[in-house]
Design a protein around this motif. Structure first.
Motif, PDB file in Angstrom:
ATOM      1  N   ALA A 161       0.857  -1.185   0.000  1.00  0.00           N
ATOM      2  CA  ALA A 161       0.000   0.000   0.000  1.00  0.00           C
ATOM      3  C   ALA A 161       0.893   1.234   0.000  1.00  0.00           C
ATOM      4  O   ALA A 161       1.864   1.312   0.765  1.00  0.00           O
ATOM      5  N   TYR A 162       0.550   2.184  -0.864  1.00  0.00           N
ATOM      6  CA  TYR A 162       1.281   3.450  -0.964  1.00  0.00           C
ATOM      7  C   TYR A 162       0.311   4.600  -0.764  1.00  0.00           C
ATOM      8  O   TYR A 162      -0.854   4.514  -1.143  1.00  0.00           O
ATOM      9  N   HIS A 163       0.825   5.689  -0.208  1.00  0.00           N
ATOM     10  CA  HIS A 163       0.047   6.922  -0.098  1.00  0.00           C
ATOM     11  C   HIS A 163       1.008   8.094  -0.147  1.00  0.00           C
ATOM     12  O   HIS A 163       1.925   8.179   0.660  1.00  0.00           O
ATOM     13  N   LYS A 164       0.815   8.952  -1.141  1.00  0.00           N
ATOM     14  CA  LYS A 164       1.630  10.157  -1.331  1.00  0.00           C
ATOM     15  C   LYS A 164       3.124   9.846  -1.356  1.00  0.00           C
ATOM     16  O   LYS A 164       3.938  10.512  -0.730  1.00  0.00           O
ATOM     17  N   GLY A 165       3.479   8.784  -2.095  1.00  0.00           N
ATOM     18  CA  GLY A 165       4.877   8.450  -2.301  1.00  0.00           C
ATOM     19  C   GLY A 165       5.503   7.587  -1.225  1.00  0.00           C
ATOM     20  O   GLY A 165       6.656   7.177  -1.348  1.00  0.00           O
ATOM     21  N   GLU A 166       4.759   7.302  -0.162  1.00  0.00           N
ATOM     22  CA  GLU A 166       5.299   6.512   0.947  1.00  0.00           C
ATOM     23  C   GLU A 166       4.702   5.102   0.938  1.00  0.00           C
ATOM     24  O   GLU A 166       3.511   4.935   0.708  1.00  0.00           O
ATOM     25  N   LYS A 167       5.541   4.114   1.235  1.00  0.00           N
ATOM     26  CA  LYS A 167       5.051   2.755   1.440  1.00  0.00           C
ATOM     27  C   LYS A 167       4.466   2.742   2.844  1.00  0.00           C
ATOM     28  O   LYS A 167       5.170   2.946   3.821  1.00  0.00           O
ATOM     29  N   VAL A 168       3.153   2.534   2.960  1.00  0.00           N
ATOM     30  CA  VAL A 168       2.496   2.602   4.270  1.00  0.00           C
ATOM     31  C   VAL A 168       2.239   1.244   4.889  1.00  0.00           C
ATOM     32  O   VAL A 168       2.105   1.129   6.102  1.00  0.00           O
ATOM     33  N   SER A 169       2.191   0.204   4.049  1.00  0.00           N
ATOM     34  CA  SER A 169       1.933  -1.128   4.579  1.00  0.00           C
ATOM     35  C   SER A 169       2.305  -2.161   3.524  1.00  0.00           C
ATOM     36  O   SER A 169       2.346  -1.854   2.336  1.00  0.00           O
ATOM     37  N   GLN A 170       2.566  -3.382   3.994  1.00  0.00           N
ATOM     38  CA  GLN A 170       2.943  -4.457   3.082  1.00  0.00           C
ATOM     39  C   GLN A 170       2.460  -5.788   3.624  1.00  0.00           C
ATOM     40  O   GLN A 170       2.441  -5.991   4.836  1.00  0.00           O
ATOM     41  N   MET A 171       2.085  -6.676   2.715  1.00  0.00           N
ATOM     42  CA  MET A 171       1.675  -8.021   3.093  1.00  0.00           C
ATOM     43  C   MET A 171       2.241  -9.002   2.083  1.00  0.00           C
ATOM     44  O   MET A 171       2.148  -8.776   0.879  1.00  0.00           O
ATOM     45  N   ILE A 172       2.843 -10.070   2.578  1.00  0.00           N
ATOM     46  CA  ILE A 172       3.379 -11.107   1.703  1.00  0.00           C
ATOM     47  C   ILE A 172       2.552 -12.367   1.903  1.00  0.00           C
ATOM     48  O   ILE A 172       2.256 -12.743   3.040  1.00  0.00           O
ATOM     49  N   GLY A 173       2.190 -13.002   0.793  1.00  0.00           N
ATOM     50  CA  GLY A 173       1.455 -14.252   0.877  1.00  0.00           C
ATOM     51  C   GLY A 173       0.051 -14.158   0.321  1.00  0.00           C
ATOM     52  O   GLY A 173      -0.399 -13.095  -0.091  1.00  0.00           O
ATOM     53  N   ALA A 174      -0.632 -15.304   0.335  1.00  0.00           N
ATOM     54  CA  ALA A 174      -1.964 -15.406  -0.265  1.00  0.00           C
ATOM     55  C   ALA A 174      -3.010 -15.736   0.782  1.00  0.00           C
ATOM     56  O   ALA A 174      -3.789 -16.665   0.622  1.00  0.00           O
ATOM     57  N   ILE A 175      -3.030 -14.977   1.861  1.00  0.00           N
ATOM     58  CA  ILE A 175      -3.986 -15.218   2.941  1.00  0.00           C
ATOM     59  C   ILE A 175      -5.072 -14.136   2.871  1.00  0.00           C
ATOM     60  O   ILE A 175      -4.813 -12.968   3.163  1.00  0.00           O
ATOM     61  N   PRO A 176      -6.293 -14.531   2.463  1.00  0.00           N
ATOM     62  CA  PRO A 176      -7.357 -13.538   2.269  1.00  0.00           C
ATOM     63  C   PRO A 176      -7.616 -12.645   3.484  1.00  0.00           C
ATOM     64  O   PRO A 176      -7.831 -11.447   3.326  1.00  0.00           O
ATOM     65  N   GLN A 177      -7.577 -13.192   4.710  1.00  0.00           N
ATOM     66  CA  GLN A 177      -7.851 -12.373   5.898  1.00  0.00           C
ATOM     67  C   GLN A 177      -6.799 -11.268   6.058  1.00  0.00           C
ATOM     68  O   GLN A 177      -7.117 -10.152   6.446  1.00  0.00           O
ATOM     69  N   ASN A 178      -5.535 -11.597   5.767  1.00  0.00           N
ATOM     70  CA  ASN A 178      -4.473 -10.599   5.875  1.00  0.00           C
ATOM     71  C   ASN A 178      -4.618  -9.531   4.797  1.00  0.00           C
ATOM     72  O   ASN A 178      -4.375  -8.343   5.040  1.00  0.00           O
ATOM     73  N   LEU A 179      -5.029  -9.947   3.607  1.00  0.00           N
ATOM     74  CA  LEU A 179      -5.249  -8.988   2.524  1.00  0.00           C
ATOM     75  C   LEU A 179      -6.407  -8.060   2.876  1.00  0.00           C
ATOM     76  O   LEU A 179      -6.314  -6.845   2.676  1.00  0.00           O
ATOM     77  N   LEU A 180      -7.468  -8.616   3.429  1.00  0.00           N
ATOM     78  CA  LEU A 180      -8.611  -7.794   3.839  1.00  0.00           C
ATOM     79  C   LEU A 180      -8.182  -6.752   4.868  1.00  0.00           C
ATOM     80  O   LEU A 180      -8.559  -5.579   4.768  1.00  0.00           O
ATOM     81  N   LYS A 181      -7.360  -7.153   5.818  1.00  0.00           N
ATOM     82  CA  LYS A 181      -6.864  -6.225   6.838  1.00  0.00           C
ATOM     83  C   LYS A 181      -6.059  -5.093   6.188  1.00  0.00           C
ATOM     84  O   LYS A 181      -6.228  -3.919   6.530  1.00  0.00           O
ATOM     85  N   LEU A 182      -5.200  -5.428   5.236  1.00  0.00           N
ATOM     86  CA  LEU A 182      -4.403  -4.417   4.522  1.00  0.00           C
ATOM     87  C   LEU A 182      -5.317  -3.445   3.779  1.00  0.00           C
ATOM     88  O   LEU A 182      -5.129  -2.230   3.837  1.00  0.00           O
ATOM     89  N   VAL A 183      -6.328  -3.976   3.101  1.00  0.00           N
ATOM     90  CA  VAL A 183      -7.265  -3.131   2.346  1.00  0.00           C
ATOM     91  C   VAL A 183      -8.040  -2.215   3.299  1.00  0.00           C
ATOM     92  O   VAL A 183      -8.194  -1.018   3.045  1.00  0.00           O
ATOM     93  N   GLN A 184      -8.497  -2.760   4.423  1.00  0.00           N
ATOM     94  CA  GLN A 184      -9.241  -1.947   5.397  1.00  0.00           C
ATOM     95  C   GLN A 184      -8.370  -0.847   5.985  1.00  0.00           C
ATOM     96  O   GLN A 184      -8.817   0.292   6.132  1.00  0.00           O
ATOM     97  N   GLU A 185      -7.130  -1.169   6.326  1.00  0.00           N
ATOM     98  CA  GLU A 185      -6.199  -0.156   6.856  1.00  0.00           C
ATOM     99  C   GLU A 185      -5.962   0.951   5.829  1.00  0.00           C
ATOM    100  O   GLU A 185      -5.927   2.131   6.181  1.00  0.00           O
ATOM    101  N   THR A 186      -5.785   0.559   4.579  1.00  0.00           N
ATOM    102  CA  THR A 186      -5.541   1.530   3.515  1.00  0.00           C
ATOM    103  C   THR A 186      -6.768   2.407   3.305  1.00  0.00           C
ATOM    104  O   THR A 186      -6.656   3.621   3.126  1.00  0.00           O
ATOM    105  N   ALA A 187      -7.952   1.798   3.345  1.00  0.00           N
ATOM    106  CA  ALA A 187      -9.198   2.559   3.169  1.00  0.00           C
ATOM    107  C   ALA A 187      -9.379   3.577   4.276  1.00  0.00           C
ATOM    108  O   ALA A 187      -9.924   4.662   4.051  1.00  0.00           O
ATOM    109  N   SER A 188      -8.908   3.277   5.474  1.00  0.00           N
ATOM    110  CA  SER A 188      -9.062   4.205   6.594  1.00  0.00           C
ATOM    111  C   SER A 188      -8.198   5.462   6.411  1.00  0.00           C
ATOM    112  O   SER A 188      -8.432   6.494   7.033  1.00  0.00           O
ATOM    113  N   LYS A 189      -7.193   5.382   5.538  1.00  0.00           N
ATOM    114  CA  LYS A 189      -6.329   6.532   5.268  1.00  0.00           C
ATOM    115  C   LYS A 189      -6.890   7.411   4.141  1.00  0.00           C
ATOM    116  O   LYS A 189      -6.427   8.513   3.925  1.00  0.00           O
ATOM    117  N   ALA A 190      -7.859   6.877   3.413  1.00  0.00           N
ATOM    118  CA  ALA A 190      -8.395   7.602   2.252  1.00  0.00           C
ATOM    119  C   ALA A 190      -9.316   8.739   2.673  1.00  0.00           C
ATOM    120  O   ALA A 190      -9.941   8.707   3.695  1.00  0.00           O
TER     121      ALA A 190
END
Length: 108
Positions: free
Chosen positions: A79-108
């Motif tokens: 996840a990037y925002h204004k040129g900064e890497k704000v979060s990262q997830m490695i792997g194919a675990i849907p719950q972890n991806l959902l958490k990353l997406v939710q965290e990123t959405a909270s910054k929008a």
């Protein structure tokens, strides 16, 4: 909808934009990438995540971008925002991806 990044210029423009984005670094030969890809695509279509940009980079076609981003295994979601890497997830675990997406959405 997940859009494919085709050039390094496009990548730089997107990560430096005002809109938070998540980039899926994947490869055609990567089995876990093929499993999690449709999950990422479904998330990109949800109304509650409409303020996030969803993109993917084929690491075989654009190895320089993957190297610049520090991608060492796939799939990697960054996840990037204004040129900064704000979060990262490695792997194919849907719950972890959902958490990353939710965290990123909270910054929008």
């Amino acid at each position: 909808m997940v859009a494919e990044i085709k050039t390094e210029e496009e990548y730089k423009q997107l990560i430096n934009g005002d809109k938070p984005i998540i980039v899926d670094f994947w490869a055609t030969w990567c089995g876990p990438c093929k499993m999690i890809g449709p999950v990422f695509d479904k998330m990109s279509q949800k109304e509650e995540y409409s303020k996030i940009g969803f993109y993917k980079v084929d690491t075989e076609e654009l190895p320089d971008i993957a190297q610049e981003a520090g991608v060492t295994s796939m799939p990697t979601f960054i996840a990037y925002h204004k040129g900064e890497k704000v979060s990262q997830m490695i792997g194919a675990i849907p719950q972890n991806l959902l958490k990353l997406v939710q965290e990123t959405a909270s910054k929008a």
